[in-house]
Design a protein around this motif. Structure first.
Motif, PDB file in Angstrom:
ATOM      1  N   THR A 195       0.728  -1.253  -0.061  1.00 27.30           N
ATOM      2  CA  THR A 195       0.071  -0.048   0.082  1.00 27.30           C
ATOM      3  C   THR A 195       0.880   1.318  -0.038  1.00 27.30           C
ATOM      4  N   ILE A 196       0.328   2.104  -0.531  1.00 28.92           N
ATOM      5  CA  ILE A 196       1.139   3.487  -0.879  1.00 28.92           C
ATOM      6  C   ILE A 196       1.636   4.072   0.690  1.00 28.92           C
ATOM      7  N   ASP A 197       0.387   3.876   1.782  1.00 25.62           N
ATOM      8  CA  ASP A 197       0.622   4.570   2.999  1.00 25.62           C
ATOM      9  C   ASP A 197       1.869   3.927   3.607  1.00 25.62           C
ATOM     10  N   VAL A 198       2.128   2.769   3.470  1.00 24.26           N
ATOM     11  CA  VAL A 198       3.336   2.166   4.277  1.00 24.26           C
ATOM     12  C   VAL A 198       4.560   2.904   3.621  1.00 24.26           C
ATOM     13  N   LEU A 199       4.424   2.981   2.133  1.00 20.79           N
ATOM     14  CA  LEU A 199       5.700   3.205   1.793  1.00 20.79           C
ATOM     15  C   LEU A 199       6.059   4.701   1.924  1.00 20.79           C
ATOM     16  N   LEU A 200       5.093   5.677   1.940  1.00 21.36           N
ATOM     17  CA  LEU A 200       5.023   7.034   2.352  1.00 21.36           C
ATOM     18  C   LEU A 200       5.501   7.035   3.778  1.00 21.36           C
ATOM     19  N   GLY A 201       5.052   6.219   4.424  1.00 22.62           N
ATOM     20  CA  GLY A 201       5.657   6.409   5.841  1.00 22.62           C
ATOM     21  C   GLY A 201       7.095   6.143   5.935  1.00 22.62           C
ATOM     22  N   ALA A 202       7.700   5.283   5.269  1.00 20.10           N
ATOM     23  CA  ALA A 202       9.197   4.927   5.256  1.00 20.10           C
ATOM     24  C   ALA A 202       9.776   6.207   4.431  1.00 20.10           C
ATOM     25  N   LEU A 203       9.178   6.897   3.490  1.00 21.48           N
ATOM     26  CA  LEU A 203       9.741   7.925   2.878  1.00 21.48           C
ATOM     27  C   LEU A 203       9.636   9.193   3.748  1.00 21.48           C
ATOM     28  N   SER A 204       8.879   9.451   4.542  1.00 17.43           N
ATOM     29  CA  SER A 204       8.639  10.623   5.420  1.00 17.43           C
ATOM     30  C   SER A 204       9.933  10.368   6.359  1.00 17.43           C
ATOM     31  N   LYS A 205       9.806   9.391   6.945  1.00 15.65           N
ATOM     32  CA  LYS A 205      10.959   8.860   7.918  1.00 15.65           C
ATOM     33  C   LYS A 205      12.407   9.101   7.395  1.00 15.65           C
ATOM     34  N   LEU A 206      12.612   8.910   6.148  1.00 21.11           N
ATOM     35  CA  LEU A 206      13.902   9.116   5.550  1.00 21.11           C
ATOM     36  C   LEU A 206      14.119  10.549   5.061  1.00 21.11           C
ATOM     37  N   VAL A 207      13.074  11.345   4.785  1.00 18.53           N
ATOM     38  CA  VAL A 207      13.284  12.675   4.350  1.00 18.53           C
ATOM     39  C   VAL A 207      13.624  13.616   5.604  1.00 18.53           C
ATOM     40  N   ASN A 208      12.370  13.228   6.573  1.00 20.39           N
ATOM     41  CA  ASN A 208      12.956  13.814   8.112  1.00 20.39           C
ATOM     42  C   ASN A 208      12.751  15.199   7.841  1.00 20.39           C
TER      43      ASN A 208
END
Ligand SMILES: [Zn+2]
Length: 480
Positions: free
Chosen positions: A358-371
């Motif tokens: 799902t897109i939500d899981v991936l965006l969660g990981a990207l938000s953490k990465l971009v921070n």
């Protein structure tokens, strides 16, 4: 109106005779078995392919109605009643059916699908007219020669051969030419299904999306698409104070966006193996060179799996994309003047999710990465929908495997999960067992021209594909 269209169309057509193609296909009437004389059939189908290429269906705007009328005309001449379905102004689909009995059983029916629209062509970068259907060095050149007018002509050939042979069908065979596939917009198969599902409802479908990969004249393997990744566009938006460019500050939106995109660009999503991908790599390992085969077999090994995943992903971008969600930054925009710091900067990411992710899981990981509190993500409308995978246990899948292996010298037939999307996902969402079978043997080099310059298909490959498709359809739908 029809006559005027016909005149405009034929005036635009480059004389086919000049290219070595007979202008009028001669129907094979004398031959008692159109199901076996595939040589004559593919000669006719080549003319249809050429004439379809010459009808410019670049999407947008598509203008598939002209191609739809051309196809309807061919079907009518064969005594098959076509229905041209108006999807939007200037945009139509064509459906036609061969019945197996007075009462249809949609769950048994076989649907042959291909789309009529093509992507644009940058004329200046082509060595020939992209809409000329030029024959050169044994190839048919033209936009759509691969994607998807070859499949369209082969489907047409299959339904016509069944009709001419008076074959006793054990299920309905339905021909469907779709529009707006390349843009997947308001006139696409989604709209067609919403309005006209009863006209082509089927339990099984053959569509584009697979591959027959050859090296020289030998087929290496046949990939039958049983599932596909899901395309989602996501905007990355950075905000900051706007101001005079002579007084830069640390919260410049362009700088924050650039940093975010750089991080995203080097990110690699976690690996998941679906059944289809697992079986694909197992089969491919057996015919790959020792080194690649060894790493393909180690993809899930606890000790060196991670290393194997890196090696295989680096060896071929398609393989990397088959085992994880992929992210490609594709567009950037910011600023109105050179001396003004903009308050906002945007990037677009084209994301291809594995089925089930799902897109939500991936965006969660990207938000953490971009921070970065200055940066947020916004999922864009018209995201693709995840569809169930077609079963690898159906009679149709068995027939495809058997016939393709026979026809291609015993080459392995592997299930395939395409990184790209096709009309099949919409069909799978309606309980259709849809398989991507693009039956024309092709080298990696020629395949790379799909959507690119000098798209072309080897005529001998086209002929072979017409025969293979017909044999599959006959095996599945004709009573023995
Ligand atoms: Zn296509």
């Amino acid at each position: 109106m029809l006559l005027r269209m016909a005149i405009i169309f034929f005036a635009a057509v480059v004389p086919l005779a000049a290219q070595g193609i007979p202008p009028n296909p001669t129907p094979v009437q004398a031959n008692p078995s159109p199901l076996t004389d595939t040589e004559a059939l593919s000669r006719e189908a080549l003319v249809w392919l050429a004439q379809l290429i010459q009808i410019n269906t670049t999407n947008p705007p598509g203008n598939e109605q002209a191609a739809a009328k051309y196809i309807a005309g061919i079907l009518e001449r064969e005594g098959i009643t076509p229905e041209v379905l108006e999807v939007a102004p200037g945009r139509s689909a064509v459906v036609a059916r061969l019945r197996s009995s007075a009462i249809s059983n949609p769950s048994r029916a076989l649907l042959l699908v291909a789309h009529m629209d093509v992507v644009g062509a940058e004329r200046a970068r082509w060595t020939v007219d992209p809409f000329g259907a030029v024959m050169k060095d044994g190839y048919m050149y033209g936009r759509g020669a691969l994607d998807d007018k070859s499949m369209l002509a082969a489907n047409l050939a299959a339904i016509i051969a069944l009709k001419r042979s008076n074959a006793r069908l054990n299920r309905d065979v339905i021909f469907l030419a779709t529009d707006d596939e390349e843009a997947g917009g308001d006139a696409s198969i989604r709209a067609l299904i919403a309005k006209n599902w009863d006209k082509f409802a089927a339990g099984y479908a053959l569509n584009e999306g697979g591959e027959v990969i050859s090296k020289g004249s030998k087929v290496q393997y046949v990939a039958v698409q049983a599932s596909e990744k899901v395309s989602v566009n996501v905007a990355v938006i950075a905000k900051g104070p706007s101001g005079h460019a002579s007084l830069p500050t640390k919260d410049n939106a362009v700088v924050h966006l650039a940093a975010a995109v750089a991080k995203i660009g080097s990110y690699s999503a976690p690996v998941h193996f679906t059944t289809v991908v697992r079986r694909y790599f197992e089969g491919l390992a057996a015919i790959s060179d020792d080194e690649v085969g060894k790493w393909m077999r180690s993809l899930e090994a606890p000790d060196r799996g991670e290393h194997a995943q890196r090696v295989i992903s680096d060896a071929n971008p398609q393989w990397g994309s088959m085992m994880r969600d992929s992210i490609a930054p594709t567009m950037l925009s910011a600023g109105v003047r050179a001396n003004v710091i903009p308050g906002e900067a945007r990037a677009m990411l084209n994301i291809r999710l594995l089925p089930g992710d799902t897109i939500d899981v991936l965006l969660g990981a990207l938000s953490k990465l971009v921070n970065d509190p200055h940066v947020r993500f916004e999922v864009q409308p018209n995201a693709g929908l995840a569809a169930p995978t077609s079963s690898l246990e159906t009679d149709l899948y068995a027939v495809i495997t058997k016939v393709a292996s026979q026809e291609f010298g015993g080459a392995p037939v592997l299930p395939y999960q395409s990184p790209w999307a096709t009309d099949s996902s919409q069909l799978r969402l309606h309980n259709v067992q849809a398989y991507g079978l693009w039956p024309f043997p092709i080298t990696d080099e020629d395949l790379a021209r799909m959507h690119g310059d000098d798209e072309r298909l080897y005529v001998a490959s086209f002929n072979k594909g017409v025969a293979v498709l017909l044999n599959i359809v006959t095996d599945f739908a004709v009573t023995k």
